[in-house]
Design a protein around this motif. Structure first.
Motif, short mmCIF file in Angstrom:
data_model
loop_
_atom_site.label_atom_id
_atom_site.label_comp_id
_atom_site.label_asym_id
_atom_site.label_seq_id
_atom_site.Cartn_x
_atom_site.Cartn_y
_atom_site.Cartn_z
N ASP A 1 -3.47 5.09 -0.54
CA ASP A 1 -4.55 4.14 -0.26
C ASP A 1 -5.22 4.49 1.06
O ASP A 1 -6.44 4.35 1.19
CB ASP A 1 -3.98 2.71 -0.18
CG ASP A 1 -3.38 2.27 -1.50
OD1 ASP A 1 -4.12 2.23 -2.50
OD2 ASP A 1 -2.17 1.96 -1.53
N TYR A 2 -4.40 4.94 2.01
CA TYR A 2 -4.93 5.28 3.33
C TYR A 2 -4.11 6.43 3.89
O TYR A 2 -2.93 6.60 3.54
CB TYR A 2 -4.87 4.07 4.27
CG TYR A 2 -5.87 4.13 5.40
CD1 TYR A 2 -7.21 3.77 5.17
CD2 TYR A 2 -5.51 4.53 6.68
CE1 TYR A 2 -8.14 3.83 6.20
CE2 TYR A 2 -6.43 4.59 7.71
CZ TYR A 2 -7.76 4.23 7.47
OH TYR A 2 -8.69 4.29 8.48
N SER B 1 0.83 -1.22 0.00
CA SER B 1 0.00 0.00 0.00
C SER B 1 0.86 1.26 0.00
O SER B 1 2.07 1.22 0.23
CB SER B 1 -0.92 0.02 1.22
OG SER B 1 -0.15 0.14 2.40
N THR C 1 6.04 -1.20 -0.70
CA THR C 1 5.15 -0.53 0.25
C THR C 1 5.74 0.84 0.58
O THR C 1 6.96 0.97 0.77
CB THR C 1 5.02 -1.37 1.54
OG1 THR C 1 4.59 -2.70 1.19
CG2 THR C 1 4.01 -0.75 2.49
N LYS D 1 -8.92 9.21 -0.70
CA LYS D 1 -10.05 9.88 -1.35
C LYS D 1 -10.99 10.50 -0.31
O LYS D 1 -11.48 11.62 -0.50
CB LYS D 1 -10.81 8.89 -2.23
CG LYS D 1 -11.93 9.51 -3.04
CD LYS D 1 -12.58 8.49 -3.96
CE LYS D 1 -13.69 9.12 -4.80
NZ LYS D 1 -14.33 8.13 -5.71
N ASN E 1 5.42 1.66 -6.16
CA ASN E 1 4.33 0.95 -5.51
C ASN E 1 3.72 -0.10 -6.43
O ASN E 1 3.42 -1.23 -6.01
CB ASN E 1 3.27 1.95 -5.04
CG ASN E 1 2.10 1.28 -4.37
OD1 ASN E 1 0.98 1.28 -4.89
ND2 ASN E 1 2.31 0.67 -3.22
N LYS E 2 3.55 0.24 -7.70
CA LYS E 2 3.00 -0.71 -8.67
C LYS E 2 3.91 -1.91 -8.86
O LYS E 2 3.45 -3.01 -9.20
CB LYS E 2 2.76 -0.02 -10.01
CG LYS E 2 1.57 0.93 -10.00
CD LYS E 2 1.43 1.68 -11.31
CE LYS E 2 0.28 2.67 -11.26
NZ LYS E 2 0.19 3.47 -12.52
N GLN F 1 4.49 6.24 -7.30
CA GLN F 1 3.45 5.34 -7.80
C GLN F 1 4.04 4.17 -8.59
O GLN F 1 3.56 3.04 -8.48
CB GLN F 1 2.46 6.12 -8.65
CG GLN F 1 1.58 7.06 -7.85
CD GLN F 1 0.63 7.85 -8.72
OE1 GLN F 1 1.01 8.77 -9.43
NE2 GLN F 1 -0.63 7.47 -8.69
N THR G 1 -9.43 6.66 3.88
CA THR G 1 -8.77 6.50 2.58
C THR G 1 -8.31 7.86 2.08
O THR G 1 -8.81 8.91 2.52
CB THR G 1 -9.72 5.88 1.55
OG1 THR G 1 -10.78 6.81 1.26
CG2 THR G 1 -10.31 4.56 2.05
#
Length: 237
Positions: free
Chosen positions: A200-201, A28, A184, A217, A179-180, A176, A215
């Motif tokens: 993500d969080y 994450s 982590t 978002k 992470n992909k 990013q 999250t």
């Protein structure tokens, strides 16, 4: 998974972190946002034992980290990219990268090339003294140096601080990408808007306490977070 439970850290008689709980699930991106002096950097530094914790627990996949030497924590796959980059200015780019692998005994060739593929600018300047690089290039080098230890959990403290907007976008693109590829990420970032967009969080830290979480978002759309951390220009976006 990294798990922090009831962590308390004090400097002298001043409590910098006051009983926080947080989790960083494997694979994450988790971000900590908050104002200066909230305890964000102290939290990261306590994870790698650069700051001694007063009480609580810091575990990684069930194994307690508190009390371990920093080198042993790095050996378990946790690396910190510190605020301010802290490259070795009188060493070349390549020498800085090799220092990141000081605990390894195997060949570094493939890892160095992987970092050059990720940061082509570093390959172009492999011979150059790190102190003569731009701020953005030094940040790339700090990330690349951290990656030379082959971390599973990469912690980044204010990676966009003092950088031009275009360079900042590049740094977040790299986060990013990493992470992909399975890494982590635990991220501290003053640019809350950019951090929440990729997280993500997220946790909000104020005066040593976590006051809100959700999250990325959810917090990005939270009116109180917009008011406190995102600013008028970013609220309109």
């Amino acid at each position: 998974m990294l798990k922090i439970s009831n962590l308390e850290v004090a400097y002298g008689g001043i409590e910098a972190v006051r009983g926080i709980d947080l989790e960083v699930p494997e694979g994450s991106i988790v971000t900590l946002i908050g104002s200066n002096g909230a305890g964000k950097s102290t939290t990261l530094r306590s994870i790698v034992n650069l700051v001694k914790s007063k009480s609580g627990s810091i575990s990684y996949f069930g194994e307690e980290l508190m009390g371990l030497d920093t080198t042993k924590i790095v050996d378990k796959g946790i690396t910190l990219v510190p605020e301010g980059r802290h490259v070795f200015p009188d060493l070349t780019v390549l020498e800085n990268l090799k220092i990141g692998a000081y605990m390894r005994k195997d060949s570094l060739k493939e890892d160095i090339q992987m970092i050059y593929n990720l940061f082509p600018r570093l390959e172009e300047r492999s011979w150059q003294l790190a102190g003569t690089l731009s701020g953005g290039e030094q940040q790339m080098l700090a990330v690349g140096r951290a990656m030379m230890s082959r971390p599973k959990l990469l912690m980044m403290d204010e990676p966009s601080l003092g950088l031009a907007p275009l360079v900042v976008k590049g740094i977040f693109d790299i986060i990013q990408t990493l992470n992909k590829e399975g890494m982590t990420i635990l991220l501290i970032e003053q640019n809350a808007n950019s951090a929440l967009k990729i997280a993500d969080y997220a946790y909000v830290l104020e005066t040593g306490k976590i006051t809100k979480q959700g999250t990325g978002k959810e917090l990005l759309n939270d009116e109180s977070i917009k008011e406190a951390y995102l600013g008028k220009s970013q609220r309109k976006k």
